[in-house]
Every structure is written in structure tokens, then in C-alpha cells.
Design a protein around this motif. Structure first.
Motif, mmCIF file in Angstrom:
data_model
loop_
_atom_site.group_PDB
_atom_site.id
_atom_site.type_symbol
_atom_site.label_atom_id
_atom_site.label_comp_id
_atom_site.label_asym_id
_atom_site.label_seq_id
_atom_site.Cartn_x
_atom_site.Cartn_y
_atom_site.Cartn_z
ATOM 1 N N ARG A 152 45.340 50.830 46.289
ATOM 2 C CA ARG A 152 44.206 50.930 46.036
ATOM 3 C C ARG A 152 44.248 52.240 45.657
ATOM 4 N N TYR A 153 44.569 52.994 44.759
ATOM 5 C CA TYR A 153 45.003 53.913 44.329
ATOM 6 C C TYR A 153 44.294 53.649 42.491
ATOM 7 N N LEU A 154 45.206 52.125 42.151
ATOM 8 C CA LEU A 154 44.610 51.643 40.924
ATOM 9 C C LEU A 154 43.044 51.477 40.768
ATOM 10 N N CYS A 155 42.923 50.442 42.178
ATOM 11 C CA CYS A 155 41.224 50.469 42.174
ATOM 12 C C CYS A 155 40.525 51.248 41.801
ATOM 13 N N ARG A 156 40.469 52.218 42.677
ATOM 14 C CA ARG A 156 39.796 53.380 42.518
ATOM 15 C C ARG A 156 39.747 53.853 41.235
ATOM 16 N N SER A 157 40.634 53.668 40.174
ATOM 17 C CA SER A 157 41.444 54.654 39.161
ATOM 18 C C SER A 157 40.607 53.814 38.317
ATOM 19 N N LEU A 158 39.815 51.966 38.502
ATOM 20 C CA LEU A 158 39.274 51.267 37.612
ATOM 21 C C LEU A 158 37.502 52.257 38.238
ATOM 22 N N LEU A 159 37.261 51.918 39.545
ATOM 23 C CA LEU A 159 35.918 52.648 39.296
ATOM 24 C C LEU A 159 35.695 54.018 39.285
ATOM 25 N N ARG A 160 36.644 54.681 38.477
ATOM 26 C CA ARG A 160 35.727 56.036 38.075
ATOM 27 C C ARG A 160 36.694 55.951 36.685
ATOM 28 N N HIS A 161 36.583 54.706 36.195
ATOM 29 C CA HIS A 161 36.904 55.063 34.716
ATOM 30 C C HIS A 161 35.594 55.482 33.605
ATOM 31 N N GLY A 162 34.604 55.472 34.091
ATOM 32 C CA GLY A 162 33.379 55.279 33.585
ATOM 33 C C GLY A 162 33.358 55.031 32.121
ATOM 34 N N ALA A 163 34.129 53.927 31.547
ATOM 35 C CA ALA A 163 34.236 54.120 30.450
ATOM 36 C C ALA A 163 32.206 52.486 30.311
ATOM 37 N N THR A 164 32.283 52.281 28.940
ATOM 38 C CA THR A 164 31.646 51.482 28.601
ATOM 39 C C THR A 164 32.208 49.807 28.284
ATOM 40 N N SER A 165 33.213 49.940 27.820
ATOM 41 C CA SER A 165 33.888 48.528 27.731
ATOM 42 C C SER A 165 33.511 47.455 29.017
ATOM 43 N N SER A 166 32.899 46.616 28.296
ATOM 44 C CA SER A 166 33.281 45.594 29.237
ATOM 45 C C SER A 166 34.097 45.164 29.575
ATOM 46 N N THR A 167 35.523 44.753 29.683
ATOM 47 C CA THR A 167 36.541 45.000 30.183
ATOM 48 C C THR A 167 36.766 45.630 31.914
ATOM 49 N N VAL A 168 36.284 46.921 31.482
ATOM 50 C CA VAL A 168 37.114 47.305 31.800
ATOM 51 C C VAL A 168 35.617 47.843 33.312
ATOM 52 N N ARG A 169 34.539 47.425 32.932
ATOM 53 C CA ARG A 169 33.511 46.504 33.847
ATOM 54 C C ARG A 169 33.773 45.947 35.031
ATOM 55 N N ALA A 170 33.594 45.006 33.885
ATOM 56 C CA ALA A 170 34.120 43.377 34.590
ATOM 57 C C ALA A 170 35.186 43.905 35.791
ATOM 58 N N HIS A 171 36.560 44.763 35.359
ATOM 59 C CA HIS A 171 37.938 44.327 36.164
ATOM 60 C C HIS A 171 37.748 45.717 37.511
ATOM 61 N N ALA A 172 36.109 46.741 37.462
ATOM 62 C CA ALA A 172 35.723 47.638 38.162
ATOM 63 C C ALA A 172 35.263 46.350 39.749
ATOM 64 N N ALA A 173 34.601 46.174 38.835
ATOM 65 C CA ALA A 173 33.564 44.483 39.797
ATOM 66 C C ALA A 173 34.168 44.112 40.467
ATOM 67 N N ALA A 174 35.298 43.586 40.249
ATOM 68 C CA ALA A 174 36.575 42.552 40.700
ATOM 69 C C ALA A 174 36.651 42.904 42.018
ATOM 70 N N VAL A 175 37.367 44.448 42.084
ATOM 71 C CA VAL A 175 38.303 45.180 42.815
ATOM 72 C C VAL A 175 37.012 45.764 43.710
ATOM 73 N N ARG A 176 36.302 46.266 43.288
ATOM 74 C CA ARG A 176 35.002 47.171 44.082
ATOM 75 C C ARG A 176 35.135 47.084 45.533
ATOM 76 N N ALA A 177 35.259 45.763 46.052
ATOM 77 C CA ALA A 177 34.738 45.194 46.863
ATOM 78 C C ALA A 177 35.983 45.867 48.449
ATOM 79 N N ILE A 178 37.188 46.280 46.994
ATOM 80 C CA ILE A 178 38.633 45.968 47.908
ATOM 81 C C ILE A 178 39.373 47.157 47.978
ATOM 82 N N ALA A 179 38.577 48.512 47.140
ATOM 83 C CA ALA A 179 39.463 49.612 47.339
ATOM 84 C C ALA A 179 39.661 50.425 47.677
ATOM 85 N N ASP A 180 39.472 50.285 49.456
ATOM 86 C CA ASP A 180 39.873 51.235 50.381
ATOM 87 C C ASP A 180 40.146 50.195 51.458
#
Length: 247
Positions: A145-173
């Protein structure tokens, strides 16, 4: 047949979510935690072991040359039933790097205490906290869960990070290590692995349990919902509905 908890059903990870968790572990900024997170994620995803089994592993349970000369873990499963699970080479390399880093840290911080007897290296936990204590299953869940949240907090503009964050947004908690077991079963079946082998890999006492895992993964595959949606909305021009903008 295994029935999901109606209050907390296990939803299998998707491959996109699995890749996102691996990315989060591989790019975690704190070196010693990154090494531990990489092992946790890689072992869960590529072996399908339970969190309890992962935490119970000792160093002696890591075999660089297991059955057939392949790297393997000697798992202490439910009911104290032992089984082998295969380690692929890149996951073994992650474990070796993690253990080497831990040994170096232990060598630098070890203080001799009169009368203290240290555990033999082989009896030490394979995965441990910074203090050398065996990890608990809840800590494995917390790590995911912490790893999922770390992606959501990343705040980067990288398309890779945005795609990974989108993938885990629904399961972060809510993500749970068991979701990786379900993905293991579903992906293995989809790629032609016999169900008996999948059952052995996962340490299931009966094929019925493995079948239940697969059934849960297929429950929505043939649903009629999209068909009904198409029938209901066919030919609609919603732009003329009251309150709908035509711009």
C-alpha cells in the motif's frame, strides 16, 4: 469451493498494477528499503507465495540450486506442509543483493554483548526489518500500500509515472498480498500452465481451491452488461436532452 469474504473480496491484481508495484519498488529513493521492497514485490509476483509464507522464510530456505539445479525457496505452507517454489534468476539476484547489503550493515553495527548468543546465519529470517526482526504479514500488506501511495505522491510529469499511478490509484488503500496469488493463478492458466501445477505452486490442499481462484477471475469475462448497455443506448442523440450542452 472457496468463497470470497463478502465484506473484503480479493480482487486479482492486473498486469498493469503488478508492473506499477515493481516500478515503485525499483525506484524507491531510500536504498535499504528499496532493496527490501524489490524482494517483497518480486517474490510475491513471481511465486504466488502467501505473505505468511514469505515472512516465515529463513536463510536456509533459500536454495541457489534446488530441484533440477534450479534456484528455489523451500516454503513452509499451511498445515506445515512443505513445498518447493521456483525462483527465476533475476529474482534470486535481487535477494542476493538484499542479503549482501544486510550483512554489510550488520557487520558495521554489531556490538558484542556478554552472554548474548546470536542466531546462526542459516536460522535468520530471509526478510527482516532494519533492526533485524522478522517481518510480520501485516508489514507486507503495508509495504504494498505504501508503494502504491508513493506513486500517487510522486508528482512527476513523466508519462511512465503517470501511467503507473493511474494503474494503482483504485487499490492504494486496499491492495493485499493475496491479490498477487490470484494474478499468479489467472496469468498462469492463461498461458497454458496446467491447473495441477498451479495448485502445487500455490500450495493449495485441493484443486477446488485453485478452481475457485480461477472462477473468481473469470466471473465478469462473459457478462451481458456491455450488450445490454449497447441495446439501451443504440441510436440515442443525448445532445438534445435537457441540460446537455451542444457546445
Amino acid at each position: 469451493m472457496l468463497k470470497p469474504d463478502p465484506e473484503h473480496p480479493i480482487v486479482p491484481l492486473t498486469l498493469a498494477q503488478a508492473r506499477a508495484l515493481r516500478y515503485a519498488a525499483e525506484t524507491y529513493p531510500v536504498p535499504d528499503m528499496r532493496l527490501r521492497y524489490r524482494v517483497i514485490v518480486a517474490v510475491l509476483l513471481t511465486t504466488g507465495v502467501r505473505a505468511e509464507e514469505l515472512c516465515a522464510l529463513n536463510r536456509r530456505d533459500l536454495h541457489r540450486t534446488g530441484p533440477g539445479g534450479q534456484p528455489a525457496l523451500w516454503i513452509n505452507g499451511k498445515g506445515r506442509e512443505r513445498r518447493w517454489v521456483r525462483l527465476v534468476d533475476w529474482v534470486l539476484a535481487l535477494i542476493e543483493e538484499y542479503l549482501a547489503d544486510r550483512d554489510a550493515a550488520d557487520a558495521n553495527s554489531e556490538i558484542a554483548v556478554r552472554g548474548q548468543v546470536s542466531a546462526k546465519p542459516a536460522d535468520r529470517p530471509l526478510l527482516a526489518s532494519r533492526e533485524g526482526k522478522r517481518l510480520e504479514p501485516q508489514q507486507i500488506t503495508d509495504a504494498l500500500r505504501y508503494l502504491c501511495r508513493s506513486l500517487l505522491r510522486h508528482g512527476a510529469t513523466s508519462s511512465t509515472v503517470r501511467a503507473h499511478a493511474a494503474a494503482v490509484r483504485a487499490i492504494a488503500d486496499t491492495v493485499h498480498p493475496h491479490a498477487a496469488r490470484h494474478l499468479y493463478a489467472i496469468a498462469a492458466e492463461a498461458h497454458g500452465i496446467p491447473i495441477r501445477q498451479i495448485s502445487r505452486d500455490l500450495g493449495h490442499a485441493t484443486l477446488a481451491t485453485t478452481e475457485a481462484y480461477l472462477e473468481q477471475g473469470h466471473q465478469l469475462a462473459g457478462t451481458a452488461a456491455p450488450t445490454l448497455s449497447d441495446l439501451i443506448t443504440a441510436g440515442e442523440d443525448t445532445t438534445e436532452w435537457p441540460g446537455r450542452s451542444t457546445n
